[in-house]
Design a protein around this motif. Sequence first.
Motif, mmCIF file in Angstrom:
data_model
loop_
_atom_site.group_PDB
_atom_site.id
_atom_site.type_symbol
_atom_site.label_atom_id
_atom_site.label_comp_id
_atom_site.label_asym_id
_atom_site.label_seq_id
_atom_site.Cartn_x
_atom_site.Cartn_y
_atom_site.Cartn_z
ATOM 1 N N THR A 229 0.839 -1.194 0.000
ATOM 2 C CA THR A 229 0.000 0.000 0.000
ATOM 3 C C THR A 229 0.875 1.245 0.000
ATOM 4 O O THR A 229 1.787 1.363 0.823
ATOM 5 C CB THR A 229 -0.922 0.033 1.236
ATOM 6 O OG1 THR A 229 -1.717 -1.155 1.265
ATOM 7 C CG2 THR A 229 -1.832 1.251 1.202
ATOM 8 N N THR A 230 0.590 2.169 -0.899
ATOM 9 C CA THR A 230 1.251 3.466 -0.885
ATOM 10 C C THR A 230 0.368 4.432 -0.110
ATOM 11 O O THR A 230 -0.821 4.583 -0.443
ATOM 12 C CB THR A 230 1.472 4.007 -2.309
ATOM 13 O OG1 THR A 230 2.331 3.116 -3.013
ATOM 14 C CG2 THR A 230 2.113 5.395 -2.273
ATOM 15 N N GLY A 234 1.122 9.828 -1.213
ATOM 16 C CA GLY A 234 1.965 9.493 -2.347
ATOM 17 C C GLY A 234 3.402 9.157 -2.004
ATOM 18 O O GLY A 234 4.196 8.836 -2.891
ATOM 19 N N PRO A 236 5.865 6.590 -0.618
ATOM 20 C CA PRO A 236 5.909 5.169 -0.257
ATOM 21 C C PRO A 236 6.582 4.962 1.097
ATOM 22 O O PRO A 236 7.387 5.792 1.552
ATOM 23 C CB PRO A 236 6.746 4.544 -1.386
ATOM 24 C CG PRO A 236 6.715 5.531 -2.502
ATOM 25 C CD PRO A 236 6.619 6.877 -1.852
#
Length: 423
Positions: A229-230, A234, A236
């Motif tokens: 999941t990022t 936005g 990471p």
Amino acid sequence: MGPNDIDLTDLDLFGNGTPHEAFRTLRDQAPLFWNDETGGNKGFWSVTRYDDVAAVDKDAATYSSEQQVTLEELDEDQLLVRKSMIDTDGARHWALRKVLLREFSPRAVALYGDFLTKLTGATLDRALALGEFDFVEQISADIPIRLLARMLDVPIEDTDKLIDWGNQMIANSDPDYTDVLAGSPESEQYRDLPFRSPAALEVFEYGFRLAAQRRGGTGTDLVSKLVNTTPEDGIPLSDLDYQNYFSLLIIAGNETTRHTISHTVRALASHPQAWADLKADPSLVGNAVEEFLRWATPIVHFRRTATRDVELHGQRIREGDKVVMWFGSANFDERKFADPHVFDVHRKNVEHVSFGKGSPHFCLGNALARLEIKIVITALLERLERIELLETPSMVRSNLVHGIKKMPVRVHPDPAFPATATA
């Protein structure tokens, strides 16, 4: 005892649990109290009244978590490598929370109800058959970690080491749990690790091994969600973000629920009328869970750092000062709770601060903890006429966690339970 006689860094003060007399003195005579520290630390302000603790916890703009939430003072390099979700404010904090927010929602947590009920039944049947045993080892430490293992999708045989790692980190001031005590010369070589604990290295290694297995997959476990999941901002998750998030799950997924269950059973064993009332009407347990959480207050304090000069109770808090919220005091503030030192399972509208209600840092796992506590206590009430403490429980040597290490008990089964269970 006057305010000048009180040092909240003295762990001996917490040797028998929450130092209620000291906190009462501070609430009455010094609601904003400056506590000096040794070892090069600057000292800190303590807030001990309910309203002040709640206000500080909700005001992240004035009282920031970015500089660490424990009393330890970190340099810039340490802050960078140790930063976890709870040491983050603002948009990034919210983005990190949302990675697992759905997994800990009341709706998602409810799906574990059947599993947790069966797990609790099996654990209790195994433990209660012993007659006399250590309640912490056999029940309250066992159930939360087995549920966490399910949520992480890891082998059940790994639970013992998960418990051990959590103990070493969060109870880093207790020689029964760690060989490297916080603040000791030996801890300096681990200064960049959470709680200065070498156990964190093992947690990181374990977590990265799981991440390598789950990355790019379609799993729904917590590790798979973290690595695939990022965050909505936005950005990471870096390796640092992941390792610190994972270690936070290991601690939060076990320690607070475990200690709340232990303290609740201790209180019920010591208050036979409360036990009788709940046994007679198990529907009371749901509401009583809030009294259990107030009474236990498993996390004694968290620290914030002032982002600007601010006045409170006629004194000036300076930008950069540490401000410590003492939950163990706020939950027993006579200004908020009538007869706060009475364990009252009929108490209504128990707005405790144990989970940080209304705060941006409101405990992510609060719904799961409530469900676990309710199911375990209900199952004990079904199976037992009473539970007897065999000796005074031993406490974790800490002013951060209000924990019970050992609690030998003798159980007295309810002879009606087998018939009821099979009816």
